[in-house]
Every structure is written in structure tokens, then in C-alpha cells.
Design a protein around this motif. Structure first.
Motif, PDB file in Angstrom:
ATOM      1  N   UNK A 175      13.179  46.402  11.758  1.00  0.00           N
ATOM      2  CA  UNK A 175      11.929  45.816  12.255  1.00  0.00           C
ATOM      3  C   UNK A 175      12.152  45.132  13.592  1.00  0.00           C
ATOM      4  N   UNK A 176      13.258  44.400  13.733  1.00  0.00           N
ATOM      5  CA  UNK A 176      13.576  43.741  15.003  1.00  0.00           C
ATOM      6  C   UNK A 176      13.697  44.755  16.131  1.00  0.00           C
ATOM      7  N   UNK A 177      14.374  45.863  15.853  1.00  0.00           N
ATOM      8  CA  UNK A 177      14.544  46.910  16.874  1.00  0.00           C
ATOM      9  C   UNK A 177      13.186  47.494  17.257  1.00  0.00           C
ATOM     10  N   UNK A 178      12.376  47.798  16.262  1.00  0.00           N
ATOM     11  CA  UNK A 178      11.047  48.361  16.543  1.00  0.00           C
ATOM     12  C   UNK A 178      10.212  47.403  17.393  1.00  0.00           C
ATOM     13  N   UNK A 179      10.209  46.117  17.021  1.00  0.00           N
ATOM     14  CA  UNK A 179       9.434  45.131  17.770  1.00  0.00           C
ATOM     15  C   UNK A 179       9.952  44.998  19.202  1.00  0.00           C
ATOM     16  N   UNK A 180      11.260  45.036  19.371  1.00  0.00           N
ATOM     17  CA  UNK A 180      11.838  44.935  20.715  1.00  0.00           C
ATOM     18  C   UNK A 180      11.393  46.112  21.581  1.00  0.00           C
ATOM     19  N   UNK A 181      11.472  47.316  21.048  1.00  0.00           N
ATOM     20  CA  UNK A 181      11.105  48.497  21.834  1.00  0.00           C
ATOM     21  C   UNK A 181       9.614  48.500  22.165  1.00  0.00           C
ATOM     22  N   UNK A 182       8.788  48.125  21.190  1.00  0.00           N
ATOM     23  CA  UNK A 182       7.332  48.189  21.376  1.00  0.00           C
ATOM     24  C   UNK A 182       6.809  47.037  22.218  1.00  0.00           C
TER      25      UNK A 182
END
Length: 225
Positions: A175-182
Motif C-alpha cells: 500500500x505504501x508503494x502504491x500511494x507513493x507512485x500515485x
């Protein structure tokens, strides 16, 4: 009278393009090299042997009963003008490299004019920004998660971050990775994953409208899971 450079292997434009592709991806298994050049595996092995003779590439079997892996040597990087540090394969990275290669090969087959920016290039650019800040006496930007690649269908198109997920990192980290990219990098994201991991990713994305609007999930091509 024999020429002084008799026996010397001269690089062609094709050699330069292929060796750069491989260097960007770290390495390539011989069957994927055959796919890349649009020829048989036998032809790919001949090409590998030519590059090895020139000192531009190394290629050998690292896992019993697996195909040879090919990567660019220090001399190959220097001779082809490729500005990356030399890299040697590790067993832990081989399957991930194969999966990322499969995604890139599939995308480029569908959009031959598309533009791929590799993780290796993104890492290099991140290091350059950090070095430039230090040279100016500034606090360098922190290293952050980088996608396995960026894909653009045209030079003026917004890039899509490509993530290839063969081992699940857990809900919190993913989730952290997804939020960072988005949200931080302002990117749309294409996840390529296995049938086992896919439901976990879909559950995270479907639970948040801000992620669902920007992330799509696909199978890794050609059974490379």
C-alpha cells in the motif's frame, strides 16, 4: 598483406542497440534474447558467442538445467558508450529479471514505438540528483522506491509506472508503494503479477478509490510467473 585489425570483431548498430537493451535490463536469458532478435535460440547462442569473443558480454548457465544468462561486461559497457556500472548476476535476481524482461518484450511488441525507461536508468538518475545536491552543499533527496520501469506509448505521453510483483511484500508495504507512485510521483501504475498474488493486489486497490482510479493489474506475460 593482412590487415592489422584482422580478426577484430566490429560492432554493428544492431550490436549497440541489443547490448544497450540488455544492459538496461541487467541481463537476459538466451530464450528471451532469441525473442528480442526475432530468431531461433540457436541464432541467439551464436550471437552470444560472438559477443563473448569480442569481450562485450558474458553468458553462462547459472542454474542447473536452465538456459544461459547473458549480461554486458565492463568492456561492453565502455565500448558501446553505456554509462552504467558493471553488474554481475545473482541467483536471487534471475527470475525477477526474466519477468521484467517478459513485460518489456510484450509492451514493445504491442507498441514498437513505445518508450521504456528501465529501473537501472531510474536508479542512475536518482543517484545523479543526490550527487548534484551534495556538490552544491545541499541535503540530497532521499532515495525512494522506484518502479521496475516506466512505459510511454509516445514521447509526449504521460509515463506509466510498471511494477512486476512475483513475491508479495505484505499489505502495508505494498500500500505504501502504491500511494507513493500515485500521489508522490503522480503516476498511473500497471502491476504485472502472478495468479497467487493478484487477489491481494486487487483487494488493496479496490479498498481505496484513490488507488482504484490509477492502478491496473495484469498477469505477467507468457507464463513467466
Amino acid at each position: 598483406m593482412p590487415r592489422s585489425d584482422a580478426g577484430t570483431i566490429r560492432a554493428t548498430e544492431r550490436d549497440m542497440q541489443l547490448l544497450r537493451w540488455i544492459a538496461e535490463q541487467y541481463a537476459i536469458p538466451i530464450d528471451q534474447l532469441a525473442e528480442l532478435i526475432g530468431a531461433t535460440e540457436h541464432a541467439a547462442r551464436r550471437l552470444m558467442q560472438r559477443w563473448k569473443k569480442a569481450g562485450w558480454a558474458e553468458g553462462r548457465v547459472l542454474i542447473v538445467r536452465e538456459r544461459p544468462l547473458v549480461w554486458v561486461t565492463r568492456r561492453g559497457l565502455d565500448d558501446m558508450g553505456i554509462d552504467y556500472r558493471p553488474w554481475e548476476p545473482t541467483l536471487a535476481k534471475i527470475e525477477h529479471i526474466r519477468a521484467v524482461n517478459a513485460v518489456r518484450l510484450s509492451l514493445e511488441a504491442s507498441r514498437p514505438n513505445g518508450i521504456w525507461t528501465s529501473e537501472r536508468q531510474l536508479l542512475k538518475e536518482q543517484a545523479q540528483r543526490q550527487r548534484a545536491a551534495r556538490e552544491k552543499g545541499l541535503e540530497p533527496p532521499k532515495a525512494h522506491h522506484l518502479a521496475d520501469g516506466l512505459w510511454q506509448i509516445a514521447a509526449d505521453a504521460v509515463p506509466t509506472a510498471v511494477e512486476v510483483e512475483r513475491s508479495y511484500k505484505g499489505t502495508e508495504r505494498t500500500t505504501q508503494i502504491m500511494l507513493h507512485l500515485v500521489h508522490t510521483q503522480k503516476l498511473k501504475v500497471a502491476y504485472f503479477t502472478t495468479p497467487t498474488i493478484k487477489p491481494h493486489l486487487e483487494a488493496i486497490v479496490s479498498s481505496r478509490a484513490d488507488l482504484a482510479a490509477h492502478i491496473r493489474i495484469y498477469d505477467i506475460p507468457r507464463g513467466e510467473q
